[in-house]
Motif scaffolding. Sequence first.
Motif, short mmCIF file in Angstrom:
data_model
loop_
_atom_site.label_atom_id
_atom_site.label_comp_id
_atom_site.label_asym_id
_atom_site.label_seq_id
_atom_site.Cartn_x
_atom_site.Cartn_y
_atom_site.Cartn_z
N HIS A 1 0.74 -1.62 -0.06
CA HIS A 1 0.04 0.15 0.01
C HIS A 1 0.72 1.27 0.07
O HIS A 1 0.63 2.24 0.56
N GLU A 2 2.35 1.26 -0.11
CA GLU A 2 2.67 2.02 -1.18
C GLU A 2 3.64 2.13 -1.66
O GLU A 2 5.06 1.96 -2.22
N THR A 3 2.72 2.14 -2.94
CA THR A 3 3.20 2.05 -4.21
C THR A 3 4.10 3.28 -4.41
O THR A 3 3.74 4.88 -3.92
N ARG A 4 4.05 3.84 -5.33
CA ARG A 4 4.95 5.02 -6.53
C ARG A 4 3.77 5.60 -6.66
O ARG A 4 4.01 6.95 -6.48
N PHE A 5 2.94 4.96 -7.33
CA PHE A 5 1.83 5.80 -7.99
C PHE A 5 0.62 5.51 -6.60
O PHE A 5 0.49 4.46 -6.05
N ARG B 1 -6.50 -0.40 -0.36
CA ARG B 1 -6.26 -1.35 -2.00
C ARG B 1 -4.85 -1.53 -3.22
O ARG B 1 -5.00 -0.47 -3.54
N HIS B 2 -4.50 -2.14 -3.38
CA HIS B 2 -3.65 -2.68 -4.20
C HIS B 2 -4.41 -2.91 -5.49
O HIS B 2 -4.45 -3.84 -6.04
N ASP B 3 -3.85 -2.12 -6.52
CA ASP B 3 -5.24 -1.83 -7.41
C ASP B 3 -3.21 -2.10 -8.69
O ASP B 3 -2.31 -1.57 -8.87
N HIS B 4 -4.17 -2.91 -9.53
CA HIS B 4 -3.18 -3.51 -11.04
C HIS B 4 -4.13 -2.44 -12.48
O HIS B 4 -5.04 -2.50 -12.42
N VAL B 5 -2.76 -2.00 -12.54
CA VAL B 5 -3.37 -0.81 -13.49
C VAL B 5 -4.13 -1.06 -14.91
O VAL B 5 -4.73 -0.69 -15.33
N CYS B 6 -3.18 -1.83 -15.53
CA CYS B 6 -3.73 -3.59 -15.71
C CYS B 6 -4.23 -4.77 -15.25
O CYS B 6 -3.27 -4.94 -13.82
N PRO B 7 -5.50 -4.97 -15.28
CA PRO B 7 -6.05 -6.07 -15.01
C PRO B 7 -5.08 -7.55 -14.99
O PRO B 7 -5.12 -7.86 -15.78
N ARG B 8 -4.65 -7.81 -13.50
CA ARG B 8 -3.83 -9.69 -13.88
C ARG B 8 -4.63 -10.33 -14.62
O ARG B 8 -4.10 -10.40 -15.29
N SER B 9 -5.87 -10.29 -14.56
CA SER B 9 -6.50 -11.80 -15.29
C SER B 9 -6.33 -11.13 -16.97
O SER B 9 -6.19 -12.13 -17.56
N VAL C 1 1.83 -2.24 -13.77
CA VAL C 1 2.15 -1.15 -12.70
C VAL C 1 1.34 -1.46 -11.16
O VAL C 1 -0.29 -1.46 -11.59
N GLY C 2 1.44 -1.44 -10.26
CA GLY C 2 0.60 -1.35 -9.03
C GLY C 2 -0.18 0.65 -8.66
O GLY C 2 0.86 0.76 -9.03
N CYS C 3 -1.02 0.70 -7.81
CA CYS C 3 -1.08 2.25 -8.15
C CYS C 3 -1.97 1.60 -6.38
O CYS C 3 -2.73 0.62 -6.37
N THR C 4 -2.40 2.47 -5.62
CA THR C 4 -2.89 2.07 -4.24
C THR C 4 -4.26 3.20 -4.27
O THR C 4 -4.05 4.31 -4.68
N VAL C 5 -5.15 2.79 -3.94
CA VAL C 5 -6.71 3.17 -4.16
C VAL C 5 -7.22 2.68 -2.80
O VAL C 5 -7.01 1.93 -2.37
N THR C 6 -8.51 4.16 -2.59
CA THR C 6 -8.96 3.91 -1.05
C THR C 6 -9.70 2.26 -1.39
O THR C 6 -10.18 1.84 -2.87
N GLU C 7 -10.92 1.79 -0.88
CA GLU C 7 -11.52 0.15 -1.17
C GLU C 7 -12.54 0.92 -2.03
O GLU C 7 -13.83 0.64 -2.93
N GLU C 8 -13.51 2.51 -1.53
CA GLU C 8 -13.88 3.01 -2.24
C GLU C 8 -13.99 3.47 -4.03
O GLU C 8 -15.09 2.64 -4.04
N GLU C 9 -12.58 3.57 -4.43
CA GLU C 9 -12.50 3.49 -5.97
C GLU C 9 -11.83 2.23 -6.02
O GLU C 9 -12.10 1.66 -7.59
N HIS C 10 -11.68 1.76 -5.34
CA HIS C 10 -11.50 -0.13 -6.15
C HIS C 10 -12.76 -0.79 -6.41
O HIS C 10 -12.37 -0.53 -7.78
N SER C 11 -13.81 -0.39 -5.93
CA SER C 11 -14.94 -0.96 -6.38
C SER C 11 -15.37 0.34 -7.66
O SER C 11 -15.79 0.03 -8.50
#
Length: 144
Positions: free
Chosen positions: A55-59, A75-83, A105-115
């Motif tokens: 949760h301490e990603t560059r982005f 949440r650790h989001d993957h800018v391009c979804p892993r699937s 690329v990983g990007c840290t977002v809030t849980e609400e943003e991840h949704s």
Amino acid sequence: MFKPHPESETRKRSAITLIKYLLAEKSQEVLPKHRRELLDVLLFKLSEAESYHKHETRFMSQEALNCDKTKTKLRHDHVCPRSKMVMELENAGPDQIDSILKRVVGCTVTEEEHSRLSKFDKEYDGWARYQKAGIVVIDTKTNE
């Protein structure tokens, strides 16, 4: 200001080497489901290689940067979804693998943003998902 993990390059090389090995080894002894699961884990490892913590990603989203971390789930989001990336890698030739992996690329977002982001997974990829979801992202290395 973002400071990469001192072993970030070694971590990246390790994950990339294992990904390439899995893709090159098309043995009948390796179940496709297991190959996909391992690729998924390795893409996660690659996306967090620069960070000390997932949760301490560059982005990071502006909201994730400014929130009270004791009260807000991140949440650790993957800018391009892993699937999507796993499917691309399974269908890629050896000369295409590096260009696909550069998009991890990983990007840290809030849980609400991840949704909110999840709603755009099928139609959009990369940073376009963030634009569609109305999420402002900060590169904590450059503060832009």
